[in-house]
Enzyme design. Structure first.
Site, PDB file in Angstrom:
ATOM      1  CB  ALA A   1      -0.893   0.002   1.243  1.00 30.47           C
TER       2      ALA A   1
ATOM      3  CG  ASN B   1      -0.286   8.132  -2.376  1.00 28.14           C
ATOM      4  OD1 ASN B   1       0.882   8.213  -2.696  1.00 28.14           O
ATOM      5  ND2 ASN B   1      -1.043   7.073  -2.665  1.00 28.14           N
TER       6      ASN B   1
ATOM      7  CG  HIS C   1       2.654   0.687   7.814  1.00 28.58           C
ATOM      8  ND1 HIS C   1       3.799   0.400   8.516  1.00 28.58           N
ATOM      9  CD2 HIS C   1       3.069   1.345   6.700  1.00 28.58           C
ATOM     10  CE1 HIS C   1       4.860   0.861   7.875  1.00 28.58           C
ATOM     11  NE2 HIS C   1       4.437   1.446   6.752  1.00 28.58           N
ATOM     12  CD  GLU C   2       0.659   2.102   3.887  1.00 30.01           C
ATOM     13  OE1 GLU C   2       1.252   3.192   3.755  1.00 30.01           O
ATOM     14  OE2 GLU C   2       1.245   0.998   3.817  1.00 30.01           O
TER      15      GLU C   2
ATOM     16  CG  HIS D   1       3.500   6.033   6.570  1.00 31.08           C
ATOM     17  ND1 HIS D   1       4.769   6.240   7.061  1.00 31.08           N
ATOM     18  CD2 HIS D   1       3.560   4.868   5.880  1.00 31.08           C
ATOM     19  CE1 HIS D   1       5.556   5.235   6.691  1.00 31.08           C
ATOM     20  NE2 HIS D   1       4.853   4.387   5.981  1.00 31.08           N
TER      21      HIS D   1
ATOM     22  CD  GLU E   1       8.081   3.242   5.153  1.00 31.61           C
ATOM     23  OE1 GLU E   1       7.349   2.592   5.921  1.00 31.61           O
ATOM     24  OE2 GLU E   1       7.622   3.931   4.212  1.00 31.61           O
TER      25      GLU E   1
HETATM   26  N1  B3K Z   1       5.858   3.840   1.598  1.00 37.22           N
HETATM   27  C1  B3K Z   1       5.332   2.743   0.843  1.00 37.22           C
HETATM   28  C2  B3K Z   1       6.354   1.951   0.123  1.00 37.22           C
HETATM   29  C3  B3K Z   1       6.864   2.552  -1.122  1.00 37.22           C
HETATM   30  C4  B3K Z   1       7.714   1.571  -1.865  1.00 37.22           C
HETATM   31  C5  B3K Z   1       8.365   2.165  -3.060  1.00 37.22           C
HETATM   32  N2  B3K Z   1       9.023   1.171  -3.859  1.00 37.22           N
HETATM   33  C6  B3K Z   1       4.496   1.840   1.678  1.00 37.22           C
HETATM   34  C7  B3K Z   1       4.744   1.871   3.125  1.00 37.22           C
HETATM   35  O1  B3K Z   1       5.803   1.549   3.623  1.00 37.22           O
HETATM   36  O2  B3K Z   1       3.862   2.256   3.838  1.00 37.22           O
HETATM   37 ZN    ZN Z   2       5.526   2.509   5.454  1.00 41.06          ZN
END
Ligand code: B3K
Ligand code: ZN
Length: 864
Positions: free
Chosen positions: A265, A268, A300-301, A304, A323
């Site tokens: 995932a 954004n 998780h998303e 972020h 991360e």
């Molecule tokens: N930030 C994205 C991962 C992007 C990977 C690019 N190849 C998902 C995550 O770690 O939440």
């Molecule tokens: Zn992540």
């Protein structure tokens, strides 16, 4: 799209320079057509470093239609292989760039692509350069407005970041929607989705009383499978408020599930894009593990939004800043939502089976890498999972309260900024007063530390002296290692009474002693409780004392770990002397099983783990070189002993009546797991398939259906397995996500004609080489999990995987570079396998137009 590079060169952390320009706002207009999409980008640029006279904009595979500055056509720029170099004598200026490209031909699924009648973006790490010329780096933050124009009938939903600001219809059956995101962000967080979906709506009221609209977009017909994801989102929002005081900041939170996606995932801002595999779940089609993954990835998303979006990374070397921290946060969340110990064991397995292997191989890197050729190659278990372990150690050293203070200070100092891992550690140190100077080495040192332990007990003085020594073996990327600050959590337990005491010892020197006074003879100590540091431990333990730990330690992790150690020792015993050690191993297994099943362990989740063997990859990591087949067979042998020893217990568990109603709840999950594990052992030991068949026929949920199928996947019951697989395929043919499970079950089967099966799978009507989920289920499962067939002595398994990697190189380099992982460790193998694997790697290295992704991994592996 062009991913090939003539001679890829590495970028270095030490080369970091600020951009020197501010992009005060970005205004994008997309005119979407599958074969030709046009993007108009208006940038308000302001020079920050007045000595600079060139503006660099990244771009890749773009056709430049026009370039204007302050409304006038502008020609003082140079096109290079990686973008535009613009002569920029202005202090500030309005730049307008029109580009076009073909999303339909973009099979890399990076940038803006068109698949399954949907337009979708993936910009992290450096995909925005495939959309427009722009400073494609995380430290350039801007305020974004987006207008999307597309066919109204085919793409009724036009989505982007932030809040919707307008919409309207246009001639020729088109319509438009505009969006504005008030929070400054780098381009990797930009997103656009256009398509037709089923929409599920909900709402959440934040702790300060603001109402947030929640919208979940799924493929038509899948609305019934979206509620678990929405519930998970609400739980995550509440948890982050309760735990860290962090509240959501926009009026709307959107999640879109798509079937074509390179990873799990993407976070954004305000518009998460998900692999549908991690959104859609109902009991009939999803397993308990799927339910778990949906909940934790949604979390998780969501997390972020603060750790990643509000505070982002200065450069990509700092990836673990967002991360590692966000994985730690989602792990804490999952552990609060379900069982701490099941979660912790899962996390430790990932570390031991995958991260330790990565650190011991050609791709070894610190959690903050110093040198990168292709950034996408660094979304690794090291940056993510070891990164999370490093945060966890800070949490251990500071305590929950100190850690919370550190988080508060981090946001107070850095909200709206792009920062470094050092900034994070500084906030933690300043807020808590705990000295983290030496601890920072964890960020720049790769490799798995080994801690050697020896204990001495003095009956007369009642002193227990534990001698601890650390060393970190050299890794492919780094020869010299320094002593680390390692938190050694310990527990003193009593083998006769239910008493225990605990503490944390700071191991900072190469060698030190932990001395505990007043220790009674019946007491024993366990170290690194709850896996307090990502290290390997060297100590000698007898089976007897390991059984004591399994039965009497309070720390569940240590109990599980003791079992893992004994099982590993027994497997190696057979590996090293296959003929004469079997009887001894068998009786040791009998003794363990008798104790464990007689001990009335009420936590079935834990019991399940205590009765599970260490994974093959964890075992492989314990030796420098390996006869893979011998090790595989030794593990199988011990599995058979375990299965036989468990015959009565397994029969009891299988026959227990369980509630027929499916609930995704901790206790229910544990019951199903134990049952399915016992079913496996039962079929293995008895070669009877009646129970498995019955479970398959009566199953009302996917966990039990798959549990039954995999139990039947033994040599003795292969015909039954196949028969039921046919029935399964007939039932689920139309459902690609379920079909992926079917593909994976087949691809992981140990059978001599496996390559014929693989061909049948890839010619299946629903298989699509352009779809990463399908490729991972078939080719990925074979390469990662079908140990005996991938490593077949004639080298056919290696050749098969290499053929597919070569083919994928030009389709989707990111997926190719993931699947190549099991081929990178050729040096570890003994005999002809080593040469055969190396030869296939050489073949991959010779591929014309080899992508940077594969080049980096393959060349490092061959050079090692
Ligand atoms: N930030 C994205 C991962 C992007 C990977 C690019 N190849 C998902 C995550 O770690 O939440
Ligand atoms: Zn992540």
């Amino acid at each position: 799209m062009d991913n090939s590079v003539v001679s890829p060169t590495a970028r270095r952390l030490s080369d970091y320079k600020p951009y020197g320009f501010e992009i005060r706002s970005v205004d994008l207009t997309f005119e979407l057509e599958p074969a030709n999409t046009r993007v108009t980008s208006k940038l308000k640029v302001k020079k920050q470093n007045l000595r600079l006279n060139k503006l660099y904009l990244d771009g890749s595979g773009l056709e430049l239609v026009s370039f204007k500055i302050n409304g006038q056509v502008y020609e003082s720029y140079k096109k290079t292989a990686s973008g535009l170099e613009v002569v920029f004598p202005f202090e500030s200026a309005d730049v307008e760039i029109v580009t076009q490209f073909n999303p339909e031909q973009n099979k890399s699924l990076e940038g803006l692509y068109y698949a399954a009648s949907t337009f979708c973006t993936q910009c992290e790490a450096e995909g925005f350069r495939k959309i427009s010329y722009y400073p494609d780096r995380p430290d350039v933050l801007s305020v974004w407005s987006v207008k999307i124009v597309a066919d109204k009938h085919k793409y009724p939903y036009l989505l982007s970041n932030g809040n919707k600001t307008g919409e309207g219809t246009l001639p020729d059956g088109k319509h438009w929607v505009s969006w504005h995101d008030p929070f400054k962000k780098p381009c990797y967080l930009f997103a656009l989705v256009a398509g037709d979906f089923d929409l599920l709506s909900d709402e959440y009221t934040t702790q300060s009383g603001r109402k947030v609209n929640l919208e979940l977009y799924v493929d038509k017909g899948n609305a019934g499978r979206g509620s678990h994801a929405l519930e998970s989102l609400k739980k995550s929002m509440k948890w982050d408020e309760d735990t860290f005081g962090l509240e959501y900041d926009l009026d709307i939170y959107m999640i879109v599930a798509v079937d074509f996606f390179n990873m799990g995932a993407m976070e954004n801002k305000g518009l998460n894009v998900f692999n549908s595999k991690f959104v859609l779940a109902d009991e009939e089609s999803a397993t308990d593990e799927d339910y778990f993954n949906v909940e934790s990835i949604i979390a998780h998303e969501y997390f972020h939004n603060w750790t990643g979006n509000r505070v982002t990374c200065r450069d990509w070397f700092q990836l673990s800043l967002k991360e590692g921290l966000t994985v730690f946060r989602d792990q804490q969340f999952s552990s609060d939502m379900s069982s701490h110990i099941s979660n912790r064991i899962k996390q430790v397995r990932v570390m031991r089976e995958h991260q330790f292997a990565e650190d011991a191989g050609p791709m070894s890197h610190p959690i903050r890498p110093e040198e990168v050729i292709e950034m996408n190659n660094f979304y690794t278990v090291t940056v993510y999972d070891k990164g999370a372990e490093v945060i966890r150690m800070i949490h251990t050293l500071l305590g929950a309260e100190g850690f919370r203070k550190g988080m508060d200070l981090y946001f107070k100092r850095h909200d709206g900024q792009a920062v470094t891992c050092d900034d994070f550690v500084a906030a933690m140190q300043d807020a808590s007063g705990v000295d983290l100077e030496q601890f920072r080495r964890w960020y720049r040192q790769s490799g798995t530390p080994v801690v050697t332990v020896s204990k001495k007990y003095n009956k007369d003085t009642k002193k227990l002296v534990i001698k601890l020594e650390q060393r970190t073996p050299a890794t492919a990327d780094q020869k010299q290692k320094q002593d680390l600050h390692i938190p050694v959590a310990w527990e003193l337990f009593d083998k006769t009474e239910n008493k225990h005491s605990s503490g944390v010892f700071d191991l900072k020197q190469q060698a030190d002693q932990l001395i505990i006074d007043d220790v009674q003879q019946q007491q024993d100590i366990v170290l690194f409780t709850d896996f307090s540091a990502p290290v390997k431990i060297e100590q000698t333990t007898s089976t007897e004392s390991a059984i004591e730990v399994m039965l009497h330690a309070h720390d569940s992790f240590s109990r599980w770990d003791a079992a893992q150690t004994v099982y590993s020792d027994l497997i190696w015993q057979i590996n090293d002397s296959p003929d004469n050690s079997c009887a001894e191993v068998e009786s040791a297994i009998n003794a363990i099983v008798q104790k464990l099943t007689g001990a009335n362990i009420s936590d079935r989740g834990l019991l399940c783990e205590l009765l599970s063997l260490p994974g093959f990859d964890y075992l492989s990591e314990q030796r420098e070189t390996l006869d893979v087949l011998a090790l595989y067979q030794a593990r199988e042998k011990v599995k058979h002993f375990l299965a036989s020893a468990l015959t009565d217990f397994a029969a009891r568990v299988i026959n227990e009546v369980s509630s027929s109603e499916y609930r995704y709840a901790t206790e229910d999950v544990a019951i199903r797991r134990l049952k399915n594990l016992m079913l496996q052992y039962h079929v293995l030991a008895t070669e009877e398939f009646g129970h498995a068949e019955q479970q398959f026929t009566n199953a009302t949920n996917m966990t039990d259906s798959l549990g039954a199928l995999s139990a039947m996947r033994t040599e003795a019951t292969l015909p039954q397995f196949e028969r039921h697989m046919v029935a399964f395929e007939e039932r689920w043919r139309q459902d690609v996500l379920v079909l992926d499970k079917w593909f994976a079950l087949h691809a992981g089967t140990d059978r001599d004609d496996i390559l014929a099966t693989m061909d049948l799978l890839t010619s299946h009507q629903r298989f699509n080489f352009d779809n990463p989920n399908r490729v991972r289920s078939v080719v990925g499962t074979f390469a990662f999990y079908n140990i005996p067939q991938f490593h077949k002595a004639d080298g056919s398994g290696y050749q098969y995987v290499a053929d597919n990697i070569i083919r994928l190189n030009s389709v989707n380099p990111q997926v190719a570079a993931r699947i190549v992982t099991p081929m990178l460790r050729w040096k570890k193998l003994m005999g002809e396998r080593r040469d055969k694997m190396q030869n296939q790697l050489l073949r991959i290295a010779d591929t014309p137009d080899l992508s940077k992704d594969l080049f980096e991994k393959v060349s490092k592996s061959l050079a090692e």
